[in-house]
Design a protein around this motif. Sequence first.
Motif, PDB file in Angstrom:
ATOM      1  N   CYS A 119     -31.615   9.890  20.013  1.00  0.00           N
ATOM      2  CA  CYS A 119     -31.957  11.249  20.439  1.00  0.00           C
ATOM      3  C   CYS A 119     -30.930  11.812  21.415  1.00  0.00           C
ATOM      4  O   CYS A 119     -30.503  12.966  21.280  1.00  0.00           O
ATOM      5  N   LEU A 120     -30.524  11.012  22.389  1.00  0.00           N
ATOM      6  CA  LEU A 120     -29.561  11.502  23.372  1.00  0.00           C
ATOM      7  C   LEU A 120     -28.177  11.725  22.759  1.00  0.00           C
ATOM      8  O   LEU A 120     -27.520  12.724  23.055  1.00  0.00           O
ATOM      9  N   LEU A 121     -27.736  10.801  21.897  1.00  0.00           N
ATOM     10  CA  LEU A 121     -26.427  10.987  21.267  1.00  0.00           C
ATOM     11  C   LEU A 121     -26.423  12.171  20.309  1.00  0.00           C
ATOM     12  O   LEU A 121     -25.457  12.929  20.262  1.00  0.00           O
ATOM     13  N   TYR A 122     -27.496  12.326  19.537  1.00  0.00           N
ATOM     14  CA  TYR A 122     -27.567  13.465  18.630  1.00  0.00           C
ATOM     15  C   TYR A 122     -27.522  14.770  19.415  1.00  0.00           C
ATOM     16  O   TYR A 122     -26.811  15.705  19.065  1.00  0.00           O
ATOM     17  N   TRP A 123     -28.276  14.818  20.499  1.00  0.00           N
ATOM     18  CA  TRP A 123     -28.287  16.024  21.323  1.00  0.00           C
ATOM     19  C   TRP A 123     -26.910  16.270  21.931  1.00  0.00           C
ATOM     20  O   TRP A 123     -26.407  17.398  21.910  1.00  0.00           O
ATOM     21  N   VAL A 127     -25.974  18.945  19.113  1.00  0.00           N
ATOM     22  CA  VAL A 127     -26.680  20.128  19.599  1.00  0.00           C
ATOM     23  C   VAL A 127     -25.956  20.786  20.767  1.00  0.00           C
ATOM     24  O   VAL A 127     -25.746  22.002  20.762  1.00  0.00           O
ATOM     25  N   MET A 128     -25.583  20.017  21.773  1.00  0.00           N
ATOM     26  CA  MET A 128     -25.024  20.586  22.994  1.00  0.00           C
ATOM     27  C   MET A 128     -23.740  21.391  22.763  1.00  0.00           C
ATOM     28  O   MET A 128     -23.617  22.488  23.311  1.00  0.00           O
ATOM     29  N   PRO A 129     -22.785  20.906  21.978  1.00  0.00           N
ATOM     30  CA  PRO A 129     -21.576  21.724  21.793  1.00  0.00           C
ATOM     31  C   PRO A 129     -21.824  23.070  21.113  1.00  0.00           C
ATOM     32  O   PRO A 129     -21.080  24.016  21.321  1.00  0.00           O
ATOM     33  N   GLY A 134     -29.418  27.364  25.182  1.00  0.00           N
ATOM     34  CA  GLY A 134     -30.658  26.741  24.730  1.00  0.00           C
ATOM     35  C   GLY A 134     -30.575  25.247  24.521  1.00  0.00           C
ATOM     36  O   GLY A 134     -31.568  24.627  24.159  1.00  0.00           O
ATOM     37  N   ALA A 135     -29.402  24.649  24.739  1.00  0.00           N
ATOM     38  CA  ALA A 135     -29.244  23.217  24.483  1.00  0.00           C
ATOM     39  C   ALA A 135     -30.103  22.371  25.423  1.00  0.00           C
ATOM     40  O   ALA A 135     -30.762  21.432  24.983  1.00  0.00           O
ATOM     41  N   ALA A 136     -30.107  22.700  26.703  1.00  0.00           N
ATOM     42  CA  ALA A 136     -30.907  21.927  27.653  1.00  0.00           C
ATOM     43  C   ALA A 136     -32.393  22.098  27.360  1.00  0.00           C
ATOM     44  O   ALA A 136     -33.167  21.143  27.456  1.00  0.00           O
ATOM     45  N   SER A 138     -33.693  22.623  24.425  1.00  0.00           N
ATOM     46  CA  SER A 138     -34.027  21.853  23.223  1.00  0.00           C
ATOM     47  C   SER A 138     -34.188  20.361  23.532  1.00  0.00           C
ATOM     48  O   SER A 138     -34.984  19.686  22.888  1.00  0.00           O
ATOM     49  N   LEU A 139     -33.424  19.862  24.517  1.00  0.00           N
ATOM     50  CA  LEU A 139     -33.586  18.460  24.913  1.00  0.00           C
ATOM     51  C   LEU A 139     -34.983  18.231  25.469  1.00  0.00           C
ATOM     52  O   LEU A 139     -35.663  17.276  25.082  1.00  0.00           O
ATOM     53  N   ILE A 140     -35.428  19.109  26.334  1.00  0.00           N
ATOM     54  CA  ILE A 140     -36.735  18.943  26.971  1.00  0.00           C
ATOM     55  C   ILE A 140     -37.875  19.277  26.015  1.00  0.00           C
ATOM     56  O   ILE A 140     -38.898  18.597  25.984  1.00  0.00           O
ATOM     57  N   ARG A 141     -37.686  20.299  25.216  1.00  0.00           N
ATOM     58  CA  ARG A 141     -38.765  20.801  24.359  1.00  0.00           C
ATOM     59  C   ARG A 141     -38.891  20.049  23.034  1.00  0.00           C
ATOM     60  O   ARG A 141     -39.983  19.966  22.485  1.00  0.00           O
ATOM     61  N   PHE A 142     -37.778  19.503  22.508  1.00  0.00           N
ATOM     62  CA  PHE A 142     -37.842  18.862  21.197  1.00  0.00           C
ATOM     63  C   PHE A 142     -37.443  17.388  21.232  1.00  0.00           C
ATOM     64  O   PHE A 142     -38.203  16.528  20.792  1.00  0.00           O
TER      65      PHE A 142
END
Length: 174
Positions: A119-123, A127-129, A134-136, A138-142
């Motif tokens: 999850c952390l590596l995928y994010w 996702v983050m780049p 909204g990236a942060a 999405s980490l907390i919400r999804f």
Amino acid sequence: MGLSKKDLTIKYTVYSLIVVAAALLQNVSGLWFEIGSARCFFIIPAVLLLSLGEDERTAAFLGLFAGMLWDSVSVAHMGFNCILLMLLCYVAAALVNFVFRNTFRVAVASTTIGTLIYCLLYWAVIVMPHGGAGAAFSLIRFYLPCFLYTSAVGFVLAVAFTPLKKKLNKGIVE
């Protein structure tokens, strides 16, 4: 004494069917429920649990197979799941073969840690780049709820897979 060729064929056929079933449960909409916005990534705990007690090469191929199934339905990140699941399974099998004993606690810990790493590596990589502001969120919400949900399912799968693996290995001491 190892398993016969027939026993190995049965074992790896069952493993393959489990991985395919996990991929279907995870990727076909409506086959499994979501809790809030959290989805369960069935493939991660299933393939990690099956990899424990196997040699590193077999575990890596099992992770590669699961990653290919997952990548076949993904649009944006071809190859990410293949590489990451292959590495996670390889490392989990190597740790069980050389450092830890293959116990229930190790199985649950490996699924939990493997899911967190995924999850952390995928994010962080996917996702983050591209996520902008909204990236942060999405980490907390999804992704963190998905981690918790998948970890809980990983515990249940560990309970279910332990007797199955003992039966398929025919009592061979791991």
